[in-house]
Every structure is written in structure tokens, then in C-alpha cells.
Design an enzyme around this catalytic site. Structure first.
Site, PDB file in Angstrom:
ATOM      1  N   GLU A   1      -8.204  21.670 -42.358  1.00  0.00           N
ATOM      2  CA  GLU A   1      -6.980  21.832 -41.575  1.00  0.00           C
ATOM      3  C   GLU A   1      -5.925  22.609 -42.362  1.00  0.00           C
ATOM      4  O   GLU A   1      -5.217  23.455 -41.813  1.00  0.00           O
ATOM      5  CB  GLU A   1      -6.450  20.462 -41.163  1.00  0.00           C
TER       6      GLU A   1
ATOM      7  N   HIS B   1     -18.538  13.983 -51.395  1.00  0.00           N
ATOM      8  CA  HIS B   1     -17.365  13.112 -51.525  1.00  0.00           C
ATOM      9  C   HIS B   1     -17.484  12.243 -52.774  1.00  0.00           C
ATOM     10  O   HIS B   1     -18.578  12.002 -53.287  1.00  0.00           O
ATOM     11  CB  HIS B   1     -17.148  12.289 -50.259  1.00  0.00           C
TER      12      HIS B   1
ATOM     13  N   THR C   1      -2.375  12.477 -38.458  1.00  0.00           N
ATOM     14  CA  THR C   1      -2.038  13.907 -38.465  1.00  0.00           C
ATOM     15  C   THR C   1      -3.147  14.743 -37.841  1.00  0.00           C
ATOM     16  O   THR C   1      -3.692  15.644 -38.481  1.00  0.00           O
ATOM     17  CB  THR C   1      -1.767  14.397 -39.905  1.00  0.00           C
TER      18      THR C   1
ATOM     19  N   GLU D   1     -13.633   9.926 -48.018  1.00  0.00           N
ATOM     20  CA  GLU D   1     -14.648  10.211 -47.003  1.00  0.00           C
ATOM     21  C   GLU D   1     -15.051   8.955 -46.264  1.00  0.00           C
ATOM     22  O   GLU D   1     -15.286   8.973 -45.047  1.00  0.00           O
ATOM     23  CB  GLU D   1     -15.883  10.846 -47.663  1.00  0.00           C
TER      24      GLU D   1
END
Length: 744
Positions: free
Chosen positions: A434, A374, A264, A422
Site C-alpha cells: 500500500e 515473515h 487503514t 503476518e
């Protein structure tokens, strides 16, 4: 009669004065009582006494206990262990007494790569009759029950394609383009298997660089010279006796060149998001690749035939590293044998969670300071990343308690992010940027990244945009160095890593965030958000280790961290105090503690290097660097002007919108350096100053890479690209300068 008149005048005057006084005080009181309650709050600056309180309450034993809980089980992304850590983070951030205002989980469906536990990857040496002469270890040697946990994933190269490769072995050093080029001049690489060392080139690049030469598969190992200062024996030299990597230790990792979910690109990986076809993914190894331990690499490399490799290629093994015949020596037990790689990896779209938490701001809730680390690890992950997670939990505990007790609320909102997946390519943080691209672009003041909080216990290491240097120094001066109450983190730091600044004199060296080594990548390169990365690290004069030796192995455990990395957890405490101090200052200061003149100094350094390296040759190609010189000079003047405005203003007593305007100029500075067309071949890289570079020059990355290409090819189209990058830089820097001058 006269007496009566005088008496009347005196009485009238007294009444008039009394009336005036009563009216004055009534008006003053009325004005004071009608003044809005927010006036004082809006003008409030950072509270130094609150910072002192924060520093005193950060507890090293709490951090130790956090790490003990976080490392009880392996927690690779999307596994049951990862889900346990998700629930643990939520429980802590939703605690009634020490939690945050709000905490929740964000879900993404992401493309990951796993080995097959029922069909492990194998590396063998096989005779012409397919007899197995040597088998590489499939699991690392256990020293404690941690290594025997059934959830310890076998060493593998995530995103390596499944497949079977067999051929004669060659040694390709670090797998850089230049390494394969040199090797190919001596050995016919078609149909071979290459063995490479970690370092020098990215993980995926070791296979990507090999494929054009006809190499069928690649092995990768960690040479003791690069990680162990040459030490190799687990009898008395390596873990469990020291911090060094034992012979069977294998560094796992993601073997992909891009960050974010691979299916994506530029879209958040939600359930119904459009996904590109798998065959359109770029940046993955085109041939099978598998990591092994140095005990197995030793057995292979020391038997290789062929010419001796160059001195720079030699490692710690007590043998000469040869190129390979290709293949093994005639005198070897492996004579005429092949190396075989069998990889059974499979890809899967799985649910991965970010855990998010918020402390809402009281004055500017629409301005965000983001603090991230992370959560996922390859195995137990005591150092990577749980040292950072344990620090973040302690930092949020202290701040959360202040909020719950009504003692403090930040001026701006603080967002905490526990990023998922991560290790597979910065996925959780990239998907977050995003999904919330617009909101984060418009409202984020800064991002603080603390991934591996503690590599070792010698000194602070910090990287970031030049504008954060000032606040880093301020914070570091207020924190005691671990085990040295009479010395600050700042004073200790300057002993280990320093430079001389034209403006400030000798100061600690702050690195730049020019690559994609951790979760700051999407914030820096994609969004142009002012960012920094903090850790405590080792004395580089005492070790050649490229990273802490147990990195990404089954030995990165609580035992390893508590015995060899940070006994007493005082370096963890120092990082928590330093990062928390920076966080409070960014969230609470009336004027953001960011310095544009420090940015100008870095641009000038980059310019001077570029002029030294390129100006003479560019003149010969009729490419002028004058626009770049002018842009940097204009940026310096604009930065000085904004500094003058800030220092010449009494912002606590001026219209609040003036402080807001200045803060927006400071906040949005790095956005001005974004150009979505500057790097068409580099996914998500838009920041023209801090993009990654393959040229290895301390100057503007796009210009450096374009020049290196043009110099090699001498093609006119490549020199045109150099001219293009000079223009991109000049206009971006000029544009950034215009954001710092008076608003019109």
C-alpha cells in the site's frame, strides 16, 4: 626510364596499401577503445557457473544455526522477542563482509489483538448453581523449558471480541454454512455454544456463520483425525515422541477474514494515516470464540446428547460425535450443565517493523525481484516462519558475499523483505504494497515467497502464476533432492505430484495462488505481480495431516524442527538452493524466464471446466460464453506470437531496448488481469483469474461464485451477475492478449 616508372608505381602502391592497412587498424582500435563499457554488460545473460557456485555455497549447518538463534525466545509481533529478531536481521544484512548494499526498517502503526496475561481467557463447564465442573487448560503442557517460557502467549483467538457467553453445547463439525444449516434442522441453536473443528472454513467464519442462528459463542479445536492420523497419547504416540500434536496443543491464529491493517484499508498504516472507526471493521467474529486442545474437546464432545452426527462429521475420539441435546447426556457428570466462555482480549495500535534489504542491479536497477518471508511467530515459531527466515538469511549471506567480494552484481535489483505482523493478517507485506503501490506496480518483475520453508522432508511443493512454471522446473532440475545425490528435486517432485500437460507431457504439478494463505496475497491479488510460493512438504499418501501438527502451538520449537521435521537441515538446504536459483535467474536473465504459453494452457483448462459446468444452463438464460472462448483463443495466439519473437531474436546482439520491451510485456502480463470493480465484496482482490472462491470449482473464481449464487436463488439479478462476470473475464483476457502482441 621504364624501370624508374615501374619502380615509382610499385613504391606508390606499397605506400597506399600500407596507409590503408594502418588506417583500418587505427579505426578498428579506435572504434574498439571508444565502445562504451556498458555494451557488454547490457547484453550479458545469466551465468550458469555463478549459479553452480551459489548452489555449492549454501550451507545446511549455517541454516541450522540461523534457526537456533531465531527460536531462542518467542517472538510474537511487536513483543520484545520480535524486536530482538529485527535487530538480528539488521545486523546480518548490514554485515561488512556478507551483508547487502543497504538494509533498514520500515515502521507501521497497526491494530492488533492480544489476550490479557493477568486475566486469562477461560472455558469451563458450570452446573446450574455455577459450580465449575471442568476447566479447559489455559496453557499447554510443558515437556521442555521452551513451553515454560513466560513469553509463551496463552492460546487465544486474535480479534475475537471480549465477552462472556454461556449456553448448552452443540457440535457443529467445521462451522461451515452447510454445517450450521444441517445442525439447525435438528437442534434449536438459539442461546447455545458451538464446538467446531479446524478445517473446512476460515477461522473467523466459524463464528460469523454461527451468529445468525443465535449461537452465543464458539469453541474450536484440532481433531486428531485431521492432524495426527488419529493418534492421541503423549505417553508414546505424540510429541515429544513424534511430530504429532500432543493432547494439550492448541492452534492459535488470527480470526479475521481480511488481510492488512484493519483500521487503514488501502492506506499504509503510518502515524498520521486516517483510521476508520473500530466499529466499521468488517470480517471479525461477532461473538466470542476461543481455541482449546483436543484433550478438552474430548471431554466435552464425548458427553454430548442428541442424535448422532453424520459419518462425515465423526472424528478420532473413541465415542460417537452427537449433535448435542443441546447439551450433555443425562448420564453424564455434566448433565444439565452449561459451557461458559470468558474472553478478555483487548485491541491495541502498536508499532510493527518490516526489515528491508537491497542488492542494487547493475543494468536495470529500476526492475525489482522481491524475495519475502515473515518474521513474527505465535510462539517460538521454528517452522512457521523461522524455517523460511533461516533459509532467507543463508541465501542472502551467499549472495551478499559475492557482491561484497566483487564477484557478482545482479542485472536487476533484488529486494529482501522480512515482514512483520503476518500472523495477525499478512499486515507487514500488505502495508508495504500500500505504501509503495505505484513504484511496485510499475517496476516489480516477480515476488518469491518462502514462508514455511519446510513442512516435512519428502518433496518440493510450489504454487504460482502459470508463467513461473518454466523457471521453477529449470531450478529444481539443478538441485539434488535431500539425501538423494543421484536424484534432482525435480525428479523427486514429479514422483509425488504430477499432471500431464498437452505441451510438455508429464510434469510436476504447480498449484495456483488463489487464496490469501501467506504474504504473496497483496502482491498477487492487489498488485497483480507474478508470484510464487515454495516449500518442502510431506508425503500425502502417508498422512492425513492438514498441516504440520505443531502448527501455531508452543511445541513449534528448534527441538521439534531438528528431531522430527528436518534432521540435518538438508530439506532447508534444498529449498534455499531452489529458491535462490529461481531468484538469480529472475534477476540476471537477459530475457525474463517467464512463459506465456503455459499461462494460456491454464486459461484453457479453466475455460474447459467452465464450459462443462455452465455453458448449457447459461444458454438457457441467453448468456453466451462465445466471447470467453474467443478471448482465450486470442490469448493463446498472442502467447505463441511472443514466444516466436523471443526464440527468433538474437537479443544479445540487438538494440537493448528490444529486450527491455519484451521483458516489460512479460512483467506486466498479470497486471492486465486486474479489475478493481470485479469483486466489490472482497477486500483487495482485483486479479480476476486468481481471486479466492467459495464455490470450490477449478475454474474462474468470479464466474464460479456468481453461478453458484444464481443457481441457488434463480433470481434474475443473480443471473445478470453471472453475465457480468463472463464479460469481465472475456475483456480482461482479451486485454491481456493485446499486451503480448507487437507494440504499437
Amino acid at each position: 626510364m621504364i624501370k624508374q616508372v615501374l619502380l615509382g608505381i610499385l613504391c606508390g602502391t606499397a605506400m597506399l596499401v600500407t596507409g590503408i592497412l594502418i588506417g583500418h587498424f587505427a579505426i578498428t582500435q579506435s572504434s574498439s577503445s571508444s565502445s562504451p563499457s556498458w555494451v557488454k554488460e547490457v547484453a550479458k545473460d545469466v551465468d550458469e557457473s555463478l549459479i553452480e557456485k551459489f548452489l555449492s555455497e549454501v550451507d545446511n549447518l549455517q541454516i541450522q544455526e540461523n534457526l537456533r538463534v531465531l527460536t531462542k525466545v518467542p517472538h510474537m509481533a511487536t513483543t520484545a522477542g520480535d524486536e530482538e529478531t529485527v535487530k538480528f536481521m539488521l545486523k546480518r544484512w548490514q554485515d561488512a563482509e556478507t551483508g547487502l548494499d543497504q538494509a533498514w526498517r520500515e515502521e507501521y502503526m497497526v491494530y492488533l489483538s492480544f489476550p490479557d496475561p493477568k486475566n486469562p481467557n477461560k472455558v469451563t463447564v458450570v452446573s446450574p448453581s455455577d459450580t465449575v465442573l471442568h476447566s479447559a487448560r489455559e496453557k499447554e503442557k510443558p515437556y521442555y523449558p521452551d513451553q515454560e517460557d513466560t513469553e509463551v502467549v496463552q492460546p487465544y483467538a486474535a480479534y475475537s471480541p471480549a465477552g462472556h457467553a454461556k449456553g448448552k453445547l452443540v457440535y457443529a463439525n467445521q462451522g461451515k454454512p452447510s454445517d450450521y444449516q444441517l445442525l439447525n434442522q435438528t437442534v434449536d441453536l438459539r442461546g447455545t455454544i458451538a464446538i467446531t473443528r479446524y478445517g473446512g472454513a476460515g477461522r473467523a467464519a466459524k463464528a460469523i456463520n454461527a451468529a445468525p442462528y443465535g449461537v452465543l459463542g464458539v469453541l474450536v479445536y484440532t481433531d486428531p483425525l485431521d492432524i495426527n492420523d488419529g493418534l492421541m497419547s503423549d505417553i508414546n504416540e505424540t510429541y515429544p515422541h513424534s511430530w504429532y500434536l500432543p493432547p494439550s496443543g492448541v492452534e492459535r491464529g488470527s480470526f479475521n477474514s481480511h488481510f492488512g491493517d484493519l483500521l487503514t484499508p488501502y492506506l499504509a498504516a503510518k502515524d498520521e494515516t486516517y483510521r476508520i472507526p473500530v466499529e466499521n471493521i468488517t470480517g471479525n467474529p461477532p461473538i466470542p470464540i476461543q481455541p482449546i486442545g483436543f484433550e478438552d474437546a474430548y471431554a466435552l464432545i464425548c458427553q454430548l446428547a442428541g442424535e448422532a452426527a453424520p459419518a462425515a462429521w465423526q472424528g478420532a475420539f473413541n465415542c460417537t460425535y452427537n449433535f448435542g441435546g443441546p447439551g450433555f447426556k443425562h448420564t453424564s457428570l455434566f448433565n444439565n450443565s452449561d459451557v461458559k466462555i470468558d474472553v478478555f482480549n483487548h485491541e491495541q495500535v502498536k508499532n510493527s517493523s518490516n526489515v528491508m534489504g537491497v542488492i542494487r542491479g547493475s543494468v536495470e536497477p529500476d526492475r525489482y525481484v522481491i524475495y519475502g518471508n515473515h518474521r513474527d511467530s505465535w510462539v517460538h515459531g521454528a517452522i512457521d516462519p523461522s524455517s523460511g527466515t533461516s533459509v532467507m538469511l543463508e541465501l542472502s549471506r551467499v549472495l551478499g558475499a559475492m557482491v561484497k567480494q566483487g564477484k557478482w552484481r545482479p542485472r536487476r535489483s533484488i529486494i529482501f523483505g522480512s515482514w512483520g505482523a503476518e500472523e495477525f493478517g499478512l499486515i507487514g507485506s500488505a502495508e508495504y504494497t500500500e505504501q509503495y503501490f505505484t513504484k511496485l506496480s510499475e517496476r516489480t518483475v516477480a515476488y518469491i515467497n518462502v514462508d514455511i520453508a519446510v513442512f516435512a522432508n519428502a518433496t518440493l511443493r510450489a504454487s504460482g502464476m502459470p508463467s513461473v512454471q518454466n523457471v521453477l522446473f529449470t531450478a529444481a532440475k539443478q538441485v539434488s533432492a535431500p539425501g538423494m545425490d543421484s536424484m534432482s528435486v525435480y525428479d523427486n517432485w514429479i514422483r509425488y505430484s504430477n499432471r500431464t500437460s498437452p505441451a510438455h507431457g508429464p510434469i510436476p504439478r504447480v498449484g495456483y495462488l488463489s487464496g490469501a494463505g501467506s504474504d504473496y496475497a497483496a502482491f498477487v491479488h492487489y498488485l497483480g505481480i507474478t508470484s510464487m510460493d515454495l516449500s518442502y512438504t510431506y508425503d500425502r499418501s502417508k498422512t492425513n495431516a492438514r498441516i504440520y501438527p505443531a502448527y501455531h502451538t508452543a511445541y513449534d520449537t528448534f527441538d521439534y524442527a531438528s528431531k522430527f521435521i528436518d534432521p540435518g537441515f538438508v530439506s532447508h538446504q534444498a529449498i534455499a538452493r531452489t529458491a535462490g536459483n529461481v531468484l538469480i535467474r529472475l534477476a540476471d536473465s537477459l530475457v525474463l524466464p517467464l512463459n506465456c504459453s503455459d499461462y494460456a494452457e491454464s486459461l484453457e483448462d479453466y475455460l474447459n471446466t467452465a464450459l462443462t459446468l455452465y455453458e448449457h444452463q447459461l444458454k438457457a438464460k441467453n448468456i453466451s460464453m462465445e466471447p470467453l472462448k474467443l478471448a482465450v483463443a486470442n490469448f493463446r495466439r498472442a502467447a505463441a506470437h511472443l514466444d516466436h519473437v523471443i526464440h527468433g531474436s538474437d537479443l544479445a546482439n540487438e538494440i537493448p531496448l528490444k529486450a527491455r520491451r519484451i521483458n516489460d510485456q512479460l512483467m506486466l502480463l498479470d497486471r492486465a488481469f486486474l479489475d478493481p470493480l470485479a469483486f466489490p465484496n472482497k477486500y483487495a482482490y482485483r486479479h480476476v483469474i486468481w481471486a479466492s472462491s467459495s464455490a470450490g470449482k477449478p475454474t474462474f473464481p468470479g464466474l464460479a461464485d456468481a453461478f453458484a449464487t444464481a443457481e441457488l436463488s434463480n433470481l434474475s439479478r443473480d443471473w445478470e451477475k453471472v453475465h457480468y462476470h463472463v464479460s469481465v473475464l472475456s475483456q480482461a483476457i482479451e486485454g491481456a492478449a493485446h499486451t503480448l502482441v507487437d507494440v504499437i
